[in-house]
Scaffold this active site. Sequence first.
Site, mmCIF file in Angstrom:
data_model
loop_
_atom_site.group_PDB
_atom_site.id
_atom_site.type_symbol
_atom_site.label_atom_id
_atom_site.label_comp_id
_atom_site.label_asym_id
_atom_site.label_seq_id
_atom_site.Cartn_x
_atom_site.Cartn_y
_atom_site.Cartn_z
ATOM 1 N N HIS A 125 7.998 34.206 44.428
ATOM 2 C CA HIS A 125 6.525 34.220 44.503
ATOM 3 C C HIS A 125 5.975 35.115 43.390
ATOM 4 O O HIS A 125 6.425 36.266 43.242
ATOM 5 C CB HIS A 125 6.073 34.796 45.853
ATOM 6 C CG HIS A 125 6.557 34.026 47.044
ATOM 7 N ND1 HIS A 125 5.876 32.960 47.578
ATOM 8 C CD2 HIS A 125 7.670 34.187 47.806
ATOM 9 C CE1 HIS A 125 6.542 32.496 48.631
ATOM 10 N NE2 HIS A 125 7.636 33.207 48.785
ATOM 11 N N ASP A 149 -1.208 28.580 51.559
ATOM 12 C CA ASP A 149 -1.074 29.751 52.436
ATOM 13 C C ASP A 149 -1.414 29.311 53.860
ATOM 14 O O ASP A 149 -2.405 28.609 54.076
ATOM 15 C CB ASP A 149 -2.050 30.851 51.961
ATOM 16 C CG ASP A 149 -1.831 32.147 52.737
ATOM 17 O OD1 ASP A 149 -1.544 33.170 52.112
ATOM 18 O OD2 ASP A 149 -1.907 32.113 53.985
ATOM 19 N N THR A 200 0.018 31.053 45.027
ATOM 20 C CA THR A 200 -1.084 30.479 45.805
ATOM 21 C C THR A 200 -2.358 30.518 44.963
ATOM 22 O O THR A 200 -2.849 31.613 44.675
ATOM 23 C CB THR A 200 -1.300 31.328 47.079
ATOM 24 O OG1 THR A 200 -0.033 31.614 47.670
ATOM 25 C CG2 THR A 200 -2.212 30.626 48.053
ATOM 26 N N GLU A 210 11.274 31.345 59.650
ATOM 27 C CA GLU A 210 11.255 32.787 59.351
ATOM 28 C C GLU A 210 11.066 33.601 60.616
ATOM 29 O O GLU A 210 11.403 34.780 60.671
ATOM 30 C CB GLU A 210 10.084 33.106 58.418
ATOM 31 C CG GLU A 210 10.379 32.898 56.960
ATOM 32 C CD GLU A 210 9.290 33.492 56.136
ATOM 33 O OE1 GLU A 210 8.201 32.909 56.101
ATOM 34 O OE2 GLU A 210 9.501 34.538 55.540
HETATM 35 C C1 LIG Z 1 8.828 37.669 52.651
HETATM 36 N N1 LIG Z 1 8.654 36.372 53.083
HETATM 37 C C2 LIG Z 1 7.588 35.566 52.846
HETATM 38 N N2 LIG Z 1 7.283 34.648 53.788
HETATM 39 C C3 LIG Z 1 6.204 33.835 53.626
HETATM 40 N N3 LIG Z 1 5.379 33.886 52.576
HETATM 41 C C4 LIG Z 1 5.663 34.793 51.617
HETATM 42 C C5 LIG Z 1 6.776 35.666 51.684
HETATM 43 N N4 LIG Z 1 6.777 36.435 50.572
HETATM 44 C C6 LIG Z 1 5.695 36.057 49.835
HETATM 45 N N5 LIG Z 1 5.033 35.078 50.486
HETATM 46 C C7 LIG Z 1 3.790 34.407 50.054
HETATM 47 O O1 LIG Z 1 3.586 34.631 48.649
HETATM 48 C C8 LIG Z 1 2.301 35.258 48.448
HETATM 49 C C9 LIG Z 1 2.367 36.214 47.279
HETATM 50 O O2 LIG Z 1 2.513 35.486 46.077
HETATM 51 P P1 LIG Z 1 1.253 34.643 45.452
HETATM 52 O O3 LIG Z 1 -0.010 35.426 45.757
HETATM 53 O O4 LIG Z 1 1.281 33.321 46.117
HETATM 54 O O5 LIG Z 1 1.542 34.602 43.985
HETATM 55 C C10 LIG Z 1 2.040 35.996 49.749
HETATM 56 O O6 LIG Z 1 0.641 36.205 49.905
HETATM 57 C C11 LIG Z 1 2.599 35.035 50.785
HETATM 58 O O7 LIG Z 1 1.658 34.023 51.085
HETATM 59 ZN ZN LIG Z 2 9.163 33.156 50.188
#
Ligand SMILES: CNc1ncnc2c1ncn2[C@@H]1O[C@H](COP(=O)(O)O)[C@@H](O)[C@H]1O
Ligand SMILES: [Zn+2]
Length: 370
Positions: A22, A174, A105, A234
């Site tokens: 991410h 999201d 996102t 998860e």
């Molecule tokens: C640890 N496990 C996880 N489970 C679910 N979603 C996760 C995550 N880790 C990150 N994100 C998702 O990635 C976004 C941040 O990157 P971006 O703003 O999109 O670039 C978080 O806001 C969440 O929606």
């Molecule tokens: Zn993830």
Amino acid sequence: MSEGETNMEWCVSMPKVELHAHLNGSIRDSTLLELARGLGEKGVIVFSDVEHVILKNDRSLREVFKLFDLIHILTTDHTTVTRITKEVIEDFASENVVYLELRTTPKKNDSIGMTKRSYLEAVMEGLRAVSTVDVAFPAHNVDAGSPTKSPPVNDMCNGPTRKKIYVRLLLSIDRRESTAAAMETVKLALEMKDLGVVGIDLSGNPVVGEWNTFLPALQFAREHGLYITLHCGEVPNPKEIQAMLDFIPRRIGHACYFEEDDWKKLKSNNIPVEICLTSNIVTASVSSLDVHHFANLYSGKHPLVLCTDDAGVFSTNLSSEYNLAASAFGLGKRELFLLAKNAIEFIFASDGVKQDLRRTFDLASNKMDL
Ligand SMILES: CNc1ncnc2c1ncn2[C@@H]1O[C@H](COP(=O)(O)O)[C@@H](O)[C@H]1O
Ligand SMILES: [Zn+2]
């Protein structure tokens, strides 16, 4: 170091494929601290409060999402989005990741005139700003399938060539979003398909939102040629896990709370799993590596790929994930190398890119004393 044994240096030198990273989870701590200091000086936040949150190590899943709320305050402007994209790609390339699917996102921020589209344009700007390596990205026309075909990625045989990393984007929905917002993200992904967007991810706080809210957008995405990967299992949610597996996504991430019939369905559909070891252990989604499902999937030859999830938030990188797997599951160099190379089969990019990547691994294997 004995013959087959790996170590961190060896894992760094091995070419690698990252499929679950991410953008805002992969930011350098130093960058987050610099941004926080800047907002502290403007009185927007209290820097000392934020500093220890950023530097904290162990985090529950709940704390991770609180941290993302803070990170988004620090990063959600066009210039910073461009900067973190550039830095994240450079960091993956520096540890010999040769193919990166970066997911993010798309965000709206009316107060600064940010739309989902302008957010993504800022991400693309960051891709173009990478200076340390060549970024193979369709918009750059430096791609396996493009007329100006570049030399094989990281061909070390003909002397030191500039490193090359393929980058493709996944747009994340999201779980807090509405069906309409999810559909807006999918339509944006379709508009940017020729610019390197290859798929859709469903992520966000797993205790928020309902699967049926996102299903229409995910179905529309798939009908129009986008690949789908889902954060799945998860947290315990048997009904949702079954519904997600019935959708038969191209890949899933995590699979921490699967029960017997979930494993059966996953295996019968041969759905590759994006395994994020450090993320699962730090958030206690899995109590220890001794009981992590990696072992069962690996011994059962189920398709899987090691990933970082959030290299910044979890203070890891992809080489560390391979090194951790080697020590936790007793994998030697050859097994690690094959695990890394096999990930090529699960990428969402074209067959031309897959072919180029296989050549890269074959060139590297002669030099990796497997
Ligand atoms: C640890 N496990 C996880 N489970 C679910 N979603 C996760 C995550 N880790 C990150 N994100 C998702 O990635 C976004 C941040 O990157 P971006 O703003 O999109 O670039 C978080 O806001 C969440 O929606
Ligand atoms: Zn993830």
